[in-house]
Design a protein around this motif. Structure first.
Motif, mmCIF file in Angstrom:
data_model
loop_
_atom_site.group_PDB
_atom_site.id
_atom_site.type_symbol
_atom_site.label_atom_id
_atom_site.label_comp_id
_atom_site.label_asym_id
_atom_site.label_seq_id
_atom_site.Cartn_x
_atom_site.Cartn_y
_atom_site.Cartn_z
ATOM 1 N N GLN A 7 92.401 38.078 43.270
ATOM 2 C CA GLN A 7 91.986 37.123 44.300
ATOM 3 C C GLN A 7 91.935 37.803 45.671
ATOM 4 O O GLN A 7 90.968 37.633 46.415
ATOM 5 C CB GLN A 7 92.978 35.963 44.330
ATOM 6 C CG GLN A 7 92.532 34.819 45.223
ATOM 7 C CD GLN A 7 93.440 33.620 45.090
ATOM 8 O OE1 GLN A 7 93.475 32.969 44.063
ATOM 9 N NE2 GLN A 7 94.194 33.347 46.127
ATOM 10 N N PHE A 10 89.058 40.182 45.783
ATOM 11 C CA PHE A 10 87.807 39.429 45.931
ATOM 12 C C PHE A 10 87.607 39.016 47.389
ATOM 13 O O PHE A 10 86.529 39.216 47.964
ATOM 14 C CB PHE A 10 87.846 38.188 45.031
ATOM 15 C CG PHE A 10 86.722 37.222 45.265
ATOM 16 C CD1 PHE A 10 85.462 37.467 44.744
ATOM 17 C CD2 PHE A 10 86.903 36.065 46.025
ATOM 18 C CE1 PHE A 10 84.417 36.582 44.970
ATOM 19 C CE2 PHE A 10 85.869 35.184 46.251
ATOM 20 C CZ PHE A 10 84.619 35.440 45.720
ATOM 21 N N VAL A 43 80.125 31.136 47.988
ATOM 22 C CA VAL A 43 81.486 31.670 47.770
ATOM 23 C C VAL A 43 82.042 31.139 46.437
ATOM 24 O O VAL A 43 82.641 31.902 45.662
ATOM 25 C CB VAL A 43 82.421 31.318 48.954
ATOM 26 C CG1 VAL A 43 83.849 31.738 48.662
ATOM 27 C CG2 VAL A 43 81.937 32.005 50.226
ATOM 28 N N ILE A 44 81.809 29.873 46.154
ATOM 29 C CA ILE A 44 82.294 29.290 44.888
ATOM 30 C C ILE A 44 81.646 30.013 43.696
ATOM 31 O O ILE A 44 82.311 30.382 42.732
ATOM 32 C CB ILE A 44 82.005 27.764 44.833
ATOM 33 C CG1 ILE A 44 82.846 27.028 45.881
ATOM 34 C CG2 ILE A 44 82.269 27.196 43.445
ATOM 35 C CD1 ILE A 44 82.445 25.588 46.125
ATOM 36 N N GLN A 45 80.331 30.219 43.780
ATOM 37 C CA GLN A 45 79.622 30.899 42.681
ATOM 38 C C GLN A 45 80.090 32.347 42.540
ATOM 39 O O GLN A 45 80.219 32.856 41.422
ATOM 40 C CB GLN A 45 78.103 30.873 42.915
ATOM 41 C CG GLN A 45 77.463 29.494 42.836
ATOM 42 C CD GLN A 45 77.637 28.818 41.487
ATOM 43 O OE1 GLN A 45 77.828 29.474 40.468
ATOM 44 N NE2 GLN A 45 77.610 27.495 41.483
ATOM 45 N N TRP A 47 83.041 33.507 43.302
ATOM 46 C CA TRP A 47 84.399 33.467 42.743
ATOM 47 C C TRP A 47 84.365 33.196 41.239
ATOM 48 O O TRP A 47 85.093 33.783 40.467
ATOM 49 C CB TRP A 47 85.207 32.413 43.502
ATOM 50 C CG TRP A 47 86.615 32.219 43.021
ATOM 51 C CD1 TRP A 47 87.192 31.035 42.684
ATOM 52 C CD2 TRP A 47 87.639 33.218 42.854
ATOM 53 N NE1 TRP A 47 88.488 31.230 42.312
ATOM 54 C CE2 TRP A 47 88.793 32.564 42.405
ATOM 55 C CE3 TRP A 47 87.673 34.593 43.020
ATOM 56 C CZ2 TRP A 47 89.979 33.236 42.125
ATOM 57 C CZ3 TRP A 47 88.865 35.276 42.734
ATOM 58 C CH2 TRP A 47 89.991 34.597 42.298
ATOM 59 N N ARG A 48 83.486 32.288 40.848
ATOM 60 C CA ARG A 48 83.354 31.961 39.421
ATOM 61 C C ARG A 48 82.836 33.149 38.616
ATOM 62 O O ARG A 48 83.190 33.340 37.469
ATOM 63 C CB ARG A 48 82.374 30.802 39.241
ATOM 64 C CG ARG A 48 82.978 29.475 39.500
ATOM 65 C CD ARG A 48 81.960 28.454 39.126
ATOM 66 N NE ARG A 48 82.481 27.118 39.221
ATOM 67 C CZ ARG A 48 81.788 26.057 38.899
ATOM 68 N NH1 ARG A 48 80.562 26.186 38.477
ATOM 69 N NH2 ARG A 48 82.312 24.866 38.998
ATOM 70 N N SER A 49 81.916 33.889 39.238
ATOM 71 C CA SER A 49 81.302 35.006 38.517
ATOM 72 C C SER A 49 82.125 36.279 38.612
ATOM 73 O O SER A 49 81.856 37.245 37.886
ATOM 74 C CB SER A 49 79.896 35.280 39.071
ATOM 75 O OG SER A 49 79.138 34.111 39.103
#
Lengths: 171, 227
Positions: A7, A10, A43-45, A47-49
């Motif tokens: 995390q 990232f 940012v969400i995408q 983090w998911r990827s």
């Protein structure tokens, strides 16, 4: 399950490349709310990827793909600009920017012209301005290099024409 | 204005760190719009849910499932327990329709899972979205069109075969001998225009929901492919 270390890594990587995200949001959205929404969605995408990022490609290439995929596919974002981009109003708009120097004015003019391009053309223009090679562009967009060159020439002509029209108040 | 001459201007002026916080400054706008980076501002975003089109479709599908569960389970239990269990056939019908819905939910959910590949090349992601969305809408159209004839046929089969038939026969007594309007042929004939009507209504509704989205994605794909 993503560990705290991952995390942190990232967040560090995204923070280093935040300029790319800001540029994508600025190019694809016209209002602050839309820009904020798109930024969050990217940012969400990302983090998911992120668990799937193996480092085969450069982080920036991977980030461009996700940012552009999100911006282009998320069709909610295609709202009309709140300010007019009519070429005949450009000089007045530019005069209003008191702080800007010549270069900032040029950039503003460029943005106004880019706003009139299609989503695909915007992506190409951005990558070109970012000085990405045609090979990188191909890796990001999935368009062959020859086709990219043809498209890029057309976009340059289009932008030249648009800004010329704006300068002469033709709209 | 030459694009090549603007490369340096773009790269320097568009770096948020290189810009001040002057009013009207795009970098200042960025921060005002809550797009500032840094650990503190990025961390909360990681906990947020996506608001993209696929996430919204997935959320709607979950709501649909929840509605079915909330509506069907009490009804199934009601007809199983009430009327001394004489209307258990209705429970059976609802269970069968519920099972069909589960298959429908599973298929739609699988399609939504494969609909997006954000880390793929932009062109292949668009092609994948167009293909999956077309399959999704085709399945949606088929499932929503056959639901009424399927229910009618199931109802007929359950009552005709007298599944869960109560021992004393009171429930079906009034339908035997069958009046003219209870003729299966008549019902079958009525089902045909109803199904056709449903097909056109659903096609219109699905097109209203996804038509523009598909068209836009196709246009983008076409633009990427044209030389």
């Amino acid at each position: 399950m993503v560990s705290t270390d991952q995390q942190e890594a990232f967040i560090r990587l995204v923070d280093q490349h935040r300029g790319i995200l800001h540029k994508v949001c600025r190019l694809y959205c016209f209002t602050d709310t839309d820009r904020q929404d798109l930024f969050q969605e990217i940012v969400i995408q990302l983090w998911r990827s992120y668990p799937g990022f193996r480092g085969d490609a450069k982080f920036s290439t991977w980030l461009y793909r996700i940012a552009l995929n999100t911006a282009i596919s998320d069709l909610r974002k295609q709202r009309p600009p709140t300010t007019s981009t009519s070429p005949d109003q450009l000089p007045t708009e530019l005069q209003d920017i008191q702080y800007s120097g010549e270069k900032e004015q040029q950039l503003q003019l460029l943005y106004t012209a880019i706003n009139r391009l299609t989503e695909v053309e915007k992506a190409l223009t951005m990558l070109y301005l970012e000085d990405r090679t045609y090979q990188e562009m191909e890796e990001i967009l999935g368009i062959t290099q020859n086709n990219l060159r043809v498209k890029m020439n057309r976009i340059k002509d289009k932008l030249r024409k648009m800004t010329k029209e704006a300068a002469y108040g033709i709209g | 204005m030459e694009l090549d001459n603007l490369k340096v201007v773009w790269q320097v002026l568009e770096d948020p760190l290189s810009r001040g916080r002057r009013p009207g400054d795009p970098a200042a706008e960025v921060h005002a719009a809550g797009m500032s980076s840094g650990r503190e501002s990025l961390l909360p975003l990681l906990q947020q849910r996506s608001r993209g089109p696929v996430a919204r479709m997935r959320r709607n599908l979950r709501i649909e499932l929840l509605c079915i569960i909330v509506a069907y389970i009490p009804l199934i239990l009601f007809y199983l327990v009430e009327f001394q269990g004489r209307l258990r056939a209705i429970s059976l019908l609802l269970i069968l329709v519920g099972a069909l819905f589960c298959a429908y939910y599973y298929r739609k959910s699988r399609l939504l899972t494969t609909m997006q590949c954000p880390a793929c090349q932009v062109r292949s992601n668009l092609a994948r979205q167009v293909g999956t969305l077309k399959r999704y809408t085709r399945f949606y159209l088929l499932a929503s069109t056959i639901v009424i004839p399927a229910m009618a046929i199931l109802t007929y089969a359950i009552f005709h075969l007298r599944l869960f038939y109560p021992g004393d026969g009171i429930v079906y007594h009034r339908l035997s001998p069958a009046p003219w309007w209870a003729s299966p042929t008549l019902w079958l004939l009525m089902l045909v225009p109803l199904t056709v009507g449903m097909y056109y209504f659903n096609a219109w509704y699905i097109n209203r929901l996804y038509g523009r989205h598909i068209k836009k994605l196709q246009e983008l794909l076409r633009e990427m492919d044209e030389e």
